[in-house]
Design a protein around this motif. Sequence first.
Motif, PDB file in Angstrom:
ATOM      1  N   THR A  98      30.454  -3.828  56.532  1.00 48.78           N
ATOM      2  CA  THR A  98      31.582  -4.813  56.862  1.00 48.78           C
ATOM      3  C   THR A  98      31.800  -4.676  58.353  1.00 48.78           C
ATOM      4  O   THR A  98      32.147  -3.588  58.767  1.00 48.78           O
ATOM      5  N   PRO A  99      31.954  -5.812  59.138  1.00 52.71           N
ATOM      6  CA  PRO A  99      32.364  -5.705  60.433  1.00 52.71           C
ATOM      7  C   PRO A  99      33.671  -5.153  60.320  1.00 52.71           C
ATOM      8  O   PRO A  99      34.709  -5.351  59.532  1.00 52.71           O
ATOM      9  N   ARG A 100      34.034  -4.466  61.559  1.00 59.47           N
ATOM     10  CA  ARG A 100      35.208  -3.680  61.797  1.00 59.47           C
ATOM     11  C   ARG A 100      36.433  -4.661  61.816  1.00 59.47           C
ATOM     12  O   ARG A 100      37.701  -4.501  61.160  1.00 59.47           O
ATOM     13  N   ALA A 101      36.403  -5.996  62.306  1.00 58.56           N
ATOM     14  CA  ALA A 101      37.295  -7.052  62.258  1.00 58.56           C
ATOM     15  C   ALA A 101      37.612  -7.541  60.921  1.00 58.56           C
ATOM     16  O   ALA A 101      38.901  -7.832  60.631  1.00 58.56           O
ATOM     17  N   GLY A 102      36.595  -7.474  59.888  1.00 56.70           N
ATOM     18  CA  GLY A 102      36.851  -7.975  58.622  1.00 56.70           C
ATOM     19  C   GLY A 102      37.331  -6.820  57.757  1.00 56.70           C
ATOM     20  O   GLY A 102      37.287  -6.940  56.553  1.00 56.70           O
ATOM     21  N   GLN A 103      37.334  -5.743  58.187  1.00 55.38           N
ATOM     22  CA  GLN A 103      37.982  -4.433  57.223  1.00 55.38           C
ATOM     23  C   GLN A 103      39.430  -4.577  56.826  1.00 55.38           C
ATOM     24  O   GLN A 103      40.357  -4.754  57.708  1.00 55.38           O
ATOM     25  N   PRO A 104      39.814  -4.616  55.723  1.00 50.68           N
ATOM     26  CA  PRO A 104      41.345  -4.628  55.246  1.00 50.68           C
ATOM     27  C   PRO A 104      42.017  -3.240  55.562  1.00 50.68           C
ATOM     28  O   PRO A 104      41.450  -2.203  55.964  1.00 50.68           O
ATOM     29  N   GLN A 142      47.413  -0.933  61.521  1.00 51.68           N
ATOM     30  CA  GLN A 142      47.603  -1.693  60.356  1.00 51.68           C
ATOM     31  C   GLN A 142      47.666  -0.612  59.157  1.00 51.68           C
ATOM     32  O   GLN A 142      47.913  -0.847  58.033  1.00 51.68           O
ATOM     33  N   ASP A 143      46.984   0.407  59.427  1.00 53.91           N
ATOM     34  CA  ASP A 143      46.800   1.386  58.244  1.00 53.91           C
ATOM     35  C   ASP A 143      48.322   2.279  57.857  1.00 53.91           C
ATOM     36  O   ASP A 143      48.900   2.458  58.825  1.00 53.91           O
ATOM     37  N   ARG A 144      48.258   2.829  56.879  1.00 54.39           N
ATOM     38  CA  ARG A 144      49.338   3.497  56.390  1.00 54.39           C
ATOM     39  C   ARG A 144      48.847   4.850  55.596  1.00 54.39           C
ATOM     40  O   ARG A 144      48.143   4.813  54.982  1.00 54.39           O
ATOM     41  N   LEU A 162      51.321   0.359  46.542  1.00 57.46           N
ATOM     42  CA  LEU A 162      50.363  -0.277  46.366  1.00 57.46           C
ATOM     43  C   LEU A 162      50.304  -1.779  47.295  1.00 57.46           C
ATOM     44  O   LEU A 162      51.090  -2.464  47.131  1.00 57.46           O
ATOM     45  N   ASP A 163      49.074  -1.991  47.835  1.00 53.25           N
ATOM     46  CA  ASP A 163      48.936  -3.428  48.866  1.00 53.25           C
ATOM     47  C   ASP A 163      47.691  -3.808  48.085  1.00 53.25           C
ATOM     48  O   ASP A 163      46.700  -3.395  48.345  1.00 53.25           O
ATOM     49  N   PRO A 164      47.714  -5.171  47.288  1.00 47.27           N
ATOM     50  CA  PRO A 164      46.548  -5.488  46.672  1.00 47.27           C
ATOM     51  C   PRO A 164      45.383  -6.188  47.722  1.00 47.27           C
ATOM     52  O   PRO A 164      44.104  -6.253  47.498  1.00 47.27           O
ATOM     53  N   LYS A 165      45.960  -6.193  49.045  1.00 50.39           N
ATOM     54  CA  LYS A 165      44.878  -6.686  50.156  1.00 50.39           C
ATOM     55  C   LYS A 165      44.651  -5.415  51.053  1.00 50.39           C
ATOM     56  O   LYS A 165      43.755  -5.482  51.666  1.00 50.39           O
ATOM     57  N   ALA A 166      44.701  -4.326  50.693  1.00 57.39           N
ATOM     58  CA  ALA A 166      44.421  -3.127  51.165  1.00 57.39           C
ATOM     59  C   ALA A 166      43.455  -2.265  50.278  1.00 57.39           C
ATOM     60  O   ALA A 166      43.423  -2.432  49.287  1.00 57.39           O
ATOM     61  N   PHE A 182      36.040   2.433  52.813  1.00 59.01           N
ATOM     62  CA  PHE A 182      35.849   0.786  52.816  1.00 59.01           C
ATOM     63  C   PHE A 182      34.868   0.572  51.584  1.00 59.01           C
ATOM     64  O   PHE A 182      33.616   0.316  51.798  1.00 59.01           O
ATOM     65  N   PRO A 183      35.228   0.425  50.474  1.00 60.41           N
ATOM     66  CA  PRO A 183      34.092  -0.130  49.447  1.00 60.41           C
ATOM     67  C   PRO A 183      33.707  -1.426  49.441  1.00 60.41           C
ATOM     68  O   PRO A 183      34.339  -2.259  49.871  1.00 60.41           O
ATOM     69  N   ILE A 184      32.487  -1.495  49.053  1.00 57.66           N
ATOM     70  CA  ILE A 184      31.844  -2.822  49.214  1.00 57.66           C
ATOM     71  C   ILE A 184      31.410  -3.277  47.683  1.00 57.66           C
ATOM     72  O   ILE A 184      31.148  -4.390  47.326  1.00 57.66           O
ATOM     73  N   ALA A 185      31.358  -2.149  46.816  1.00 55.09           N
ATOM     74  CA  ALA A 185      31.100  -2.512  45.338  1.00 55.09           C
ATOM     75  C   ALA A 185      31.525  -1.348  44.563  1.00 55.09           C
ATOM     76  O   ALA A 185      31.414  -0.240  44.945  1.00 55.09           O
ATOM     77  N   ASP A 186      31.859  -1.771  43.433  1.00 53.15           N
ATOM     78  CA  ASP A 186      32.241  -0.696  42.315  1.00 53.15           C
ATOM     79  C   ASP A 186      31.232  -0.659  41.141  1.00 53.15           C
ATOM     80  O   ASP A 186      30.461  -1.955  40.966  1.00 53.15           O
ATOM     81  N   ASP A 187      31.310   0.259  40.425  1.00 52.74           N
ATOM     82  CA  ASP A 187      30.424   0.439  39.287  1.00 52.74           C
ATOM     83  C   ASP A 187      29.209  -0.174  39.493  1.00 52.74           C
ATOM     84  O   ASP A 187      28.596  -0.861  38.875  1.00 52.74           O
TER      85      ASP A 187
END
Length: 592
Positions: free
Chosen positions: A222-228, A265-267, A322-326, A410-415
Amino acid sequence: MAPRPLRILGSTALSLLIAGSASGPSLALSEPGDGVVTPEACAALGYAAPAPDGYDSVVVTATKRTSREQRLTSRARPVIATPGLTPPPPPPPPSPPPPPAAYSFAAPSPVVAPNFAPPIRDTEKYPGAAANPVKRVAEEPVSTFSIDVDTAAYANVRRFLNEGAAPPHDALRVEELINYFDYGYARPTAQEPPFKPTVTVVPSPWSQDRQLMHIGVQGYATPRAGQPPLNLVFLIDTSGSMSGPDRLPLAKKALNVLIDQLRPQDRVSMVAYAGSAGAVLSPTDGKSKLKMRCALTALRSGGSTAGGQGLELAYALARQNLDPKAVNRVILMTDGDFNVGIADPTRLKDFVADQRKSGVYLSVYGFGRGNYNDTMMQALAQNGNGTAAYVDGLQEARKLLRDDFDSALFPIADDVKIQVEFNPAKVSEYRLIGYETRLLNREDFNNDQVDAGEIGSGAAVTAIYEITPVGAKPSSDPLRYGAKPSPATGGSELAFLKIRYKPPGGSTSKLIERPIGAGDMHASLAAAPEATRFAVAVAAYGQKLRGDPWVDASFDWDAVTALAQGARGEDPYGLRAEFVQLTRAAKDVKGS
């Protein structure tokens, strides 16, 4: 009232810190940026730097004073004359020094340095798992397993070898040794599908008439600019078992490496646990790195290990913010030696399995030796939508939390599951090298309720099968009364590869398929790609260390070293060069 600085002195002050974290100075002060950690800077943020850990303290017997006593004496205040008072008489001249041989010793008794932790018994725990057996395709043509991108076993085995000791067999998870390295597989060019498989089939260098099927699955970066944004909770073990320079002090250095990578933007929140658990840092944005560093600086080790309570508090804090977009993730730093509260791996496994439904990931980083609980680490990581790593030094911390920052967080896929169906017309037997603790039932592949591993941005997964072609001598005799094989199908295909995955946070899986055929085969190992040759060398290293019976004695340690040395290729971080040296160290401890 002006807020008082907080000082953490082991487990005793954690309860005070719970109350102070919500209303203390860390919330009342303006948000500072990064900076140098000094007692003054930390005091302004409400964190008082602790006393030194005292690992350099020395105690000498007989009439000699301890170095601590000498330091205290040297810091004694000088006598200052007060007006109107008669100054004291000068001290008498010193006595002549005793002769060198005149040391007086007390009765024989153990001498304990008060600032040293007592030696820890060797109570390391590893999950027992026998090496995968050879399977007959006619009886069991399908192999299914969960992916594993953990690397804990590699660093832990390296620790043993660097100490001149052979690692326990149960510490060897061969897939984690193989997956430690970047093999430079071809990358996906788009976010969907997020994986690109690569397959190479070569003759086995350690077993005549058999072949190795090397499967590489490369993930999308994932490009850095697109990382949540990141919503992280650092869960730090500050119990007495974490004393020692390779434990809590190293964990704090590792977390400082991670803090270096954070964006505005990280916490980050922090929870520490020993005999009890408490929050030591309320949610703090990535601009306030100095506050994070000061919170780490204040941590001291001491007390028992309420790891279950710490996990409960960390997950509660992650859910609260919890942030659903993070990316919401708990990062646990521990030796796994839980001994208070919920300490059973089975109960903790159930707990983190329930927590993963909330969308909070878990990353587990192990430290220490002697009491390292790998069984606990694996139970937490495999059931908490997480990964596990072992930190044996600052260089490993930099690899994990700086060089592999994107894939770690930064996950790109689960399970993610892999299934291979072998063609009985071409393959009579197969054996999966490694993944013993990740095996799944055939029907689990299509069941989206069955948990499997996650993959981070830009990460790759490697698996190697040893296969017996039809016509070669099999490992076992055919059944006298068995049914005849079914008619051949599948043409020239050796096998069929399927990959199933879910998007992060998704509930419905997607499928990637690819046949494995003649176009993937190479006439010799020497003609194979560099990635395959090096992966085969690592697989041989792991199997020989574990004492697997399928590696012929003629393929000795010198052969493993030569294969790895010839496939080093570009090695910008020196990891492959280090591996070559580890193969030589393995020869020294194993002897053959």
